[in-house]
Design a protein around this motif. Structure first.
Motif, PDB file in Angstrom:
ATOM      1  N   ILE A 770       0.851  -1.191   0.000  1.00 44.90           N
ATOM      2  CA  ILE A 770       0.000   0.000   0.000  1.00 44.90           C
ATOM      3  C   ILE A 770       0.884   1.237   0.000  1.00 44.90           C
ATOM      4  N   PRO A 771       0.948   1.973  -1.120  1.00 49.24           N
ATOM      5  CA  PRO A 771       1.752   3.194  -1.139  1.00 49.24           C
ATOM      6  C   PRO A 771       1.089   4.299  -0.343  1.00 49.24           C
ATOM      7  N   ASN A 772       1.882   5.125   0.293  1.00 49.71           N
ATOM      8  CA  ASN A 772       1.312   6.199   1.110  1.00 49.71           C
ATOM      9  C   ASN A 772       0.713   7.324   0.257  1.00 49.71           C
ATOM     10  N   ILE A 773       0.892   7.249  -1.066  1.00 53.51           N
ATOM     11  CA  ILE A 773       0.240   8.224  -1.946  1.00 53.51           C
ATOM     12  C   ILE A 773      -1.118   7.712  -2.419  1.00 53.51           C
ATOM     13  N   PHE A 774      -1.490   6.502  -1.971  1.00 50.01           N
ATOM     14  CA  PHE A 774      -2.802   5.957  -2.310  1.00 50.01           C
ATOM     15  C   PHE A 774      -3.801   6.500  -1.295  1.00 50.01           C
ATOM     16  N   VAL A 775      -4.321   7.688  -1.568  1.00 47.20           N
ATOM     17  CA  VAL A 775      -5.180   8.419  -0.639  1.00 47.20           C
ATOM     18  C   VAL A 775      -6.593   8.429  -1.209  1.00 47.20           C
ATOM     19  N   ILE A 776      -7.520   7.752  -0.537  1.00 47.81           N
ATOM     20  CA  ILE A 776      -8.869   7.622  -1.089  1.00 47.81           C
ATOM     21  C   ILE A 776      -9.921   7.814   0.004  1.00 47.81           C
ATOM     22  N   ILE A 777     -11.091   8.261  -0.428  1.00 50.24           N
ATOM     23  CA  ILE A 777     -12.291   8.309   0.407  1.00 50.24           C
ATOM     24  C   ILE A 777     -13.406   7.648  -0.389  1.00 50.24           C
ATOM     25  N   ASP A 778     -14.046   6.646   0.212  1.00 52.11           N
ATOM     26  CA  ASP A 778     -15.165   5.960  -0.441  1.00 52.11           C
ATOM     27  C   ASP A 778     -16.340   5.911   0.529  1.00 52.11           C
ATOM     28  N   LEU A 779     -17.365   6.720   0.237  1.00 50.26           N
ATOM     29  CA  LEU A 779     -18.580   6.775   1.051  1.00 50.26           C
ATOM     30  C   LEU A 779     -19.779   6.287   0.240  1.00 50.26           C
ATOM     31  N   SER A 780     -19.526   5.576  -0.837  1.00 49.32           N
ATOM     32  CA  SER A 780     -20.583   5.191  -1.766  1.00 49.32           C
ATOM     33  C   SER A 780     -21.510   4.129  -1.176  1.00 49.32           C
ATOM     34  N   ARG A 781     -22.664   3.985  -1.833  1.00 48.74           N
ATOM     35  CA  ARG A 781     -23.648   2.940  -1.477  1.00 48.74           C
ATOM     36  C   ARG A 781     -24.110   3.055  -0.034  1.00 48.74           C
ATOM     37  N   ASN A 782     -24.474   4.264   0.350  1.00 53.30           N
ATOM     38  CA  ASN A 782     -25.073   4.533   1.647  1.00 53.30           C
ATOM     39  C   ASN A 782     -26.339   5.353   1.431  1.00 53.30           C
ATOM     40  N   LYS A 783     -26.795   6.053   2.443  1.00 52.91           N
ATOM     41  CA  LYS A 783     -27.981   6.892   2.340  1.00 52.91           C
ATOM     42  C   LYS A 783     -27.682   8.318   2.791  1.00 52.91           C
ATOM     43  N   PHE A 784     -26.454   8.760   2.520  1.00 56.23           N
ATOM     44  CA  PHE A 784     -26.087  10.126   2.868  1.00 56.23           C
ATOM     45  C   PHE A 784     -26.925  11.114   2.059  1.00 56.23           C
ATOM     46  N   GLU A 785     -27.204  12.254   2.663  1.00 56.36           N
ATOM     47  CA  GLU A 785     -28.015  13.268   2.001  1.00 56.36           C
ATOM     48  C   GLU A 785     -27.439  14.654   2.273  1.00 56.36           C
ATOM     49  N   GLY A 786     -27.990  15.632   1.606  1.00 52.87           N
ATOM     50  CA  GLY A 786     -27.501  16.994   1.760  1.00 52.87           C
ATOM     51  C   GLY A 786     -26.431  17.322   0.736  1.00 52.87           C
ATOM     52  N   ASP A 787     -25.782  18.482   0.917  1.00 55.03           N
ATOM     53  CA  ASP A 787     -24.784  18.982  -0.033  1.00 55.03           C
ATOM     54  C   ASP A 787     -23.455  18.258   0.114  1.00 55.03           C
ATOM     55  N   ILE A 788     -22.644  18.345  -0.973  1.00 49.68           N
ATOM     56  CA  ILE A 788     -21.236  17.931  -0.913  1.00 49.68           C
ATOM     57  C   ILE A 788     -20.452  19.112  -0.358  1.00 49.68           C
ATOM     58  N   PRO A 789     -19.755  18.961   0.764  1.00 47.84           N
ATOM     59  CA  PRO A 789     -19.066  20.115   1.367  1.00 47.84           C
ATOM     60  C   PRO A 789     -17.867  20.571   0.540  1.00 47.84           C
ATOM     61  N   ASN A 790     -17.603  21.868   0.586  1.00 49.56           N
ATOM     62  CA  ASN A 790     -16.433  22.443  -0.096  1.00 49.56           C
ATOM     63  C   ASN A 790     -15.116  21.931   0.476  1.00 49.56           C
ATOM     64  N   ASP A 791     -15.157  21.381   1.684  1.00 49.49           N
ATOM     65  CA  ASP A 791     -13.915  20.983   2.371  1.00 49.49           C
ATOM     66  C   ASP A 791     -13.140  19.902   1.626  1.00 49.49           C
TER      67      ASP A 791
END
Length: 958
Positions: A770-791
């Protein structure tokens, strides 16, 4: 008789050297001195000494002549103590200013080194010994500032204050000492604190002394940039300024020090080329410039120094070829270390003719071509390391017959063909791993009676060999035959192999079908049998046979059961630091006792059929750094005791049946880099922050495939500090220390790479590193709602972001255009509105984009990467229009549908236009043209690292 006494008195007066030893004459000790010594002794606790078998102070008895005491020397005329040697006496206690030691005003030599005067200062009263010529207080735990009165010791010839780390020098104090002590020949200040002295004052200070012969400033914490300075020490013979690692600039020029024999300027971050003035130091026998930032080539004149015996230039950025013509001049050279540089070209053949060479290390360079096959000058060679280069051809038979060779390391090159017979019977270490060697293992290896390490792993060896042959190597500690797919081992039934000293056995990836060991291996602490064809039960005798195991890797086999009592008895392996049973068919409950281990650092049970609940009794002594239980059938809740594992870096509980809320108490784990909880039955809203700085080290955050609801956890994204800064390529590892059972102070580091199954760019793959440059966020396949934050736009290191299959609304934030390292972005199957921000066209490394099935409108941005995306990236957005790139040469209705939101007629026009574009592209390709390639991370990494990365590494990065 009177005449004889007069003669004796005059003789001793005029020849004081005869009066320096009390053992020659039986004169009584001065009463005051005797009393002072006894009181001095009683003021300390005298413990065990590791230096001497008998303590000198044991002979100090009241009522006896102190001149006869060990460590004490008296003047034979006055009876006063002039020499006190209590070095390494085991004295422990505080050195008070009112100590009776300071009553011994006639002292000429004082040695109190290697004692423990904790919380004691270098008191100014030490400077009251006006007759002192030799003072040694090394490694005595003194602290505080050196008093300015030290300059009163004007008769000093030798001053040793080494290894008093909290002893502080001021510039004026050192200056006065060097001005007044005009006879000072030896000055050992290594491992004291000179951080307050300006680096460019050092040359001026040292130029004050005309008498210094030996100067040691090793690790004195000098810092700052050293300008090219002239250090003029007329009498200097030995100079050590090594490991002042905050000292920068160029190597100092030793302008008038022609008598220099030994120079050590290593570990100081010096830069630039090796200056030519070293060639003028014709008396030089030892030169160490290692662990700096030196560049350029080796000056050929440096290799003409007639007396040079020791040359260390390792760990720099030196390049070019190793000079061939000058090497024959170095007939006295014994040690040569050029490792960890950028040297290229072939190994000079003249190097192999140096008659006195004992150690040669050219490892970790870019040397190429064959190894010279004439070794006429290597009759004294003990240690040869040419590993991690680009060497090819065969291993010369002459190299394998050197009479004095003890260590031969040729690993990680491109050597081919067979290994010839080996007759270097003095060999203890033979490492030929990571080459392309073929054929059989030569039977002559089993005649190397002194062999302690044999590593033939990662070659193309093809042989059928009886494992019992290896037991002939009675002193063997490390045996590695792994990654030789054509190699087969046979095992005699009912034979208990004798491996009395074996501590590391690596037989991974060689198609094993049965366990190689059935007898006791009392010292075995590392066993790797991974990626074989071992099946059935894990033997229940394993813990009893190998009760000293530290490292156990049985992953990627076909085991299906933890046999008998192994579930519990495996916890009796009290020193176990790594247990890897991943990728088997194991069906069992995870032993609860594993959570209670105070040594276990890595527990990897991924991709099995373990059931039941997670271990729940993690303790405050938890040492876990990696916990990977991905792909099992575990259920229940997260154990809150897991938060006690404060060293945890890697946590993967994905693809199980865990039913719980988000474990927000994990945010206290400051070293956690990987958190994967995907595809479980997790639910609820992700709560607010519990602490000020949650998850500061996190680079992989995957909670996809659950039932989380509510808004995206915006507060977390703001605090993901490790995702904000792009770093250099490294891999996530756990270093397990495997101790040498026969030498407890020694051991080796076994490096273990974390691995995981990830979904990247729409595909699942296994990252074996696992390279330390492999930086990911996966929040898919849930029921999140609202806006995508600018952060999200602040997480500049992100290469993958997946928010698909949720209920997100509103526009795509323009700030996502700041994610210039992003390679895939999936926002599909939400309720996003408004236009696609033009800022996304700045994402030069974006390979995969999926915005399908939203409510986006307007024109699709154009750009180098956007022009390569197909209609699949946008379909299901009836309000979009533009010119997406069709992969196949056809005219279809997808472009028309995409254009519908901008007008049906325009859509038909777009479709026809794309048909023409495809036709034109098709014609260009037929006649030899090539379409413009996308810039991918694989291309970027290859550019950054040259051509040294292999295909496996590229797969890991893709």
């Amino acid at each position: 008789m009177a005449w004889f006494l007069l003669f004796l008195h005059l003789f001793l007066f005029h020849f004081p050297s005869f009066s320096s030893s009390s053992s020659s004459f039986n004169f009584s000790c001065h009463h005051n001195d005797s009393s002072a010594l006894l009181q001095f002794k009683s003021s300390f606790i005298i413990g065990f000494s590791q230096c001497v078998p008998l303590l000198k102070t044991a002979t100090w008895k009241n009522g006896t002549d102190c001149c006869s005491w060990n460590g004490v020397t008296c003047d034979t005329v006055s009876g006063h103590v002039i020499d006190l040697n209590l070095g390494c006496e085991g004295l422990t206690g505080t050195f008070n200013p009112n100590s009776t030691l300071f009553h011994l005003v006639h002292l000429q030599t004082l040695n109190l080194s290697y004692n423990d005067f904790f919380d004691s200062h270098f008191h100014y009263k030490f400077c009251g010994f006006q007759s002192l010529t030799h003072l040694d207080l090394s490694d005595s735990n003194l602290e505080g500032e050196i008093p300015t009165q030290i300059s009163h010791l004007s008769k000093l010839q030798s001053l040793h204050l080494s290894e008093n780390y909290d002893l502080i020098w001021k510039e004026t104090t050192l200056k006065r000492l060097l001005q007044n002590a005009t006879d000072l020949r030896e000055l050992f200040l290594d491992s004291t604190d000179m951080s307050s002295i300006r680096p460019n004052s050092i040359a001026l200070l040292l130029n004050q002394s005309l008498s210094l012969v030996t100067l040691n400033l090793h690790y004195t914490r000098l810092s700052g940039k050293l300008k090219r300075s002239l250090i003029c020490l007329a009498s200097i013979q030995e100079l050590d300024m090594s490991y002042n690692d905050e000292l920068q600039g160029q190597l100092p020029e030793l302008s008038c020090s022609t008598s220099l024999r030994i120079i050590d300027l290593s570990g100081c971050a010096f830069e630039g080329e090796i200056p030519m003035y070293f060639s003028n130091l014709t008396h030089l026998t030892s030169l160490t410039l290692s662990n700096n930032n030196l560049n350029g080539s080796i000056p050929s004149s440096l290799l003409t120094l007639p007396r040079l015996t020791f040359l260390h230039l390792y760990s720099n950025q030196l390049s070019g070829r190793i000079p061939n013509a000058s090497l024959p001049n170095l007939q006295h050279l014994i040690h040569l270390d050029l490792s960890k540089n950028l040297f290229s070209g072939q190994i000079p053949s003249s190097l192999f003719n140096l008659n006195q060479l004992y150690t040669l290390d050219c490892s970790k360079n870019k040397l190429e071509g064959p190894i010279p096959n004439k070794t006429t000058g290597f009759q004294e060679l003990n240690d040869l390391r040419l590993n991690d280069n680009l060497l090819n051809g065969t291993i010369p038979s002459s190299l394998l017959s050197l009479p004095s060779l003890v260590h031969l390391v040729l690993s990680n090159n491109r050597l081919t063909r067979h290994i010839t017979a080996i007759s270097s019977y003095s060999l203890k270490k033979l490492d030929l791993s990571g080459n392309k060697l073929q054929g059989n293992i030569p039977k002559s290896i089993f005649n190397l009676a002194n062999l302690t390490l044999l590593d033939l792993s990662s070659n193309n060896l093809s042989d059928v060999i009886d494992f019992q042959h290896f037991s002939k190597l009675q002193y063997l500690k490390t045996l590695s035959l792994s990654h030789n797919s054509q190699l087969s081992l046979t095992f005699e039934p009912n034979v208990n192999y004798n491996f009395s000293y074996l501590s590391k056995l690596d037989l991974s990836s060689i198609n094993l079908t049965e366990f190689p060991i059935s007898g006791k291996v009392p010292l075995l602490d590392s066993l790797d049998l991974s990626n074989n064809k071992l099946n059935g039960k894990v033997p229940d005798w394993l813990p009893e046979t190998m009760n000293s195991l530290t490292f156990l890797n049985l992953s990627q086999n076909i085991f299906n059961l933890l046999a008998g009592d192994l579930s519990e008895s495996i916890c009796n392996l009290s020193s176990l630091q790594l247990l890897n049973l991943a990728h088997n068919h194991l069906t069992d409950i995870i032993p609860q006792c594993l959570a209670n281990s105070s040594f276990l650092q890595v527990l990897d049970l991924q991709m099995n059929r373990f059931y039941g609940t997670l271990p729940s009794n993690f303790s405050e002594y938890c040492e876990l750094q990696t916990l990977n239980l991905h792909g099992n059938k575990l259920e229940g809740h997260f154990p809150k005791s897991l938060s006690l594992c404060t060293k945890l870096e890697f946590l993967n509980l994905g693809s199980n049946n865990i039913e719980d809320n988000f474990p927000d108490w994990l945010q206290t784990l400051q070293y956690l880099k990987v958190l994967v909880l995907q595809d479980n039955k997790l639910h609820g809203i992700i709560a607010n922050l519990k602490i000020k700085h949650p998850f500061p080290s996190l680079i992989i955050f995957d909670i996809s495939g659950n039932n989380f609801s509510g808004p995206l956890p915006k507060a977390y994204f703001k605090k993901f500090e490790a995702m904000k800064n792009v770093t250099q390529l490294e891999y996530m590892t756990n270093d397990v220390y495997v101790q040498d059972p026969l030498r407890p102070a020694f051991g080796v580091i076994t490096r273990y790479y974390d691995s995981m199954i990830v979904a990247t760019k729409g595909n699942k793959r296994t990252l074996v590193k696992i390279p330390n440059i492999f930086v990911i966020i996966d929040l898919s396949r849930n029921k999140f709602e609202g806006d995508i934050p600018n952060d999200f736009g602040e997480l500049h290191a992100l290469i993958g972001l997946n928010l698909s299959h949720n209920k997100l609304i509103g526009p795509i934030p323009k700030s996502m255009g700041n994610l210039t390292n992003l390679e895939w972005l999936d926002l599909s199957s939400n309720v996003l509105t408004d236009v696609i921000p033009a800022e996304l066209s700045n994402l030069g490394f974006l390979e995969v984009l999926d915005l399908s099935n939203n409510h986006l409108v307007g024109e699709i941005p154009q750009g180098p990467q956007f022009n390569t995306f197909t209609n699949d990236s946008y379909e299901g957005n009836l309000g979009l229009c533009g010119f997406p790139f069709e992969e196949k040469f056809r005219f279809g209705w997808k472009p028309v549908a995409i254009g519908y939101g901008c007008g049906f007629v325009i859509g038909i026009g777009i479709g026809y236009y794309m048909f023409l574009i495809e036709k034109s592209r098709w014609l260009v390709m037929i006649f030899g043209g090539q379409p413009k390639r996308r810039v991918t991370r694989r291309t970027r990494v290859r550019r950054a690292h040259g051509s040294t990365m292999n295909q496996n590494q590229m797969v890991q990065m893709s």
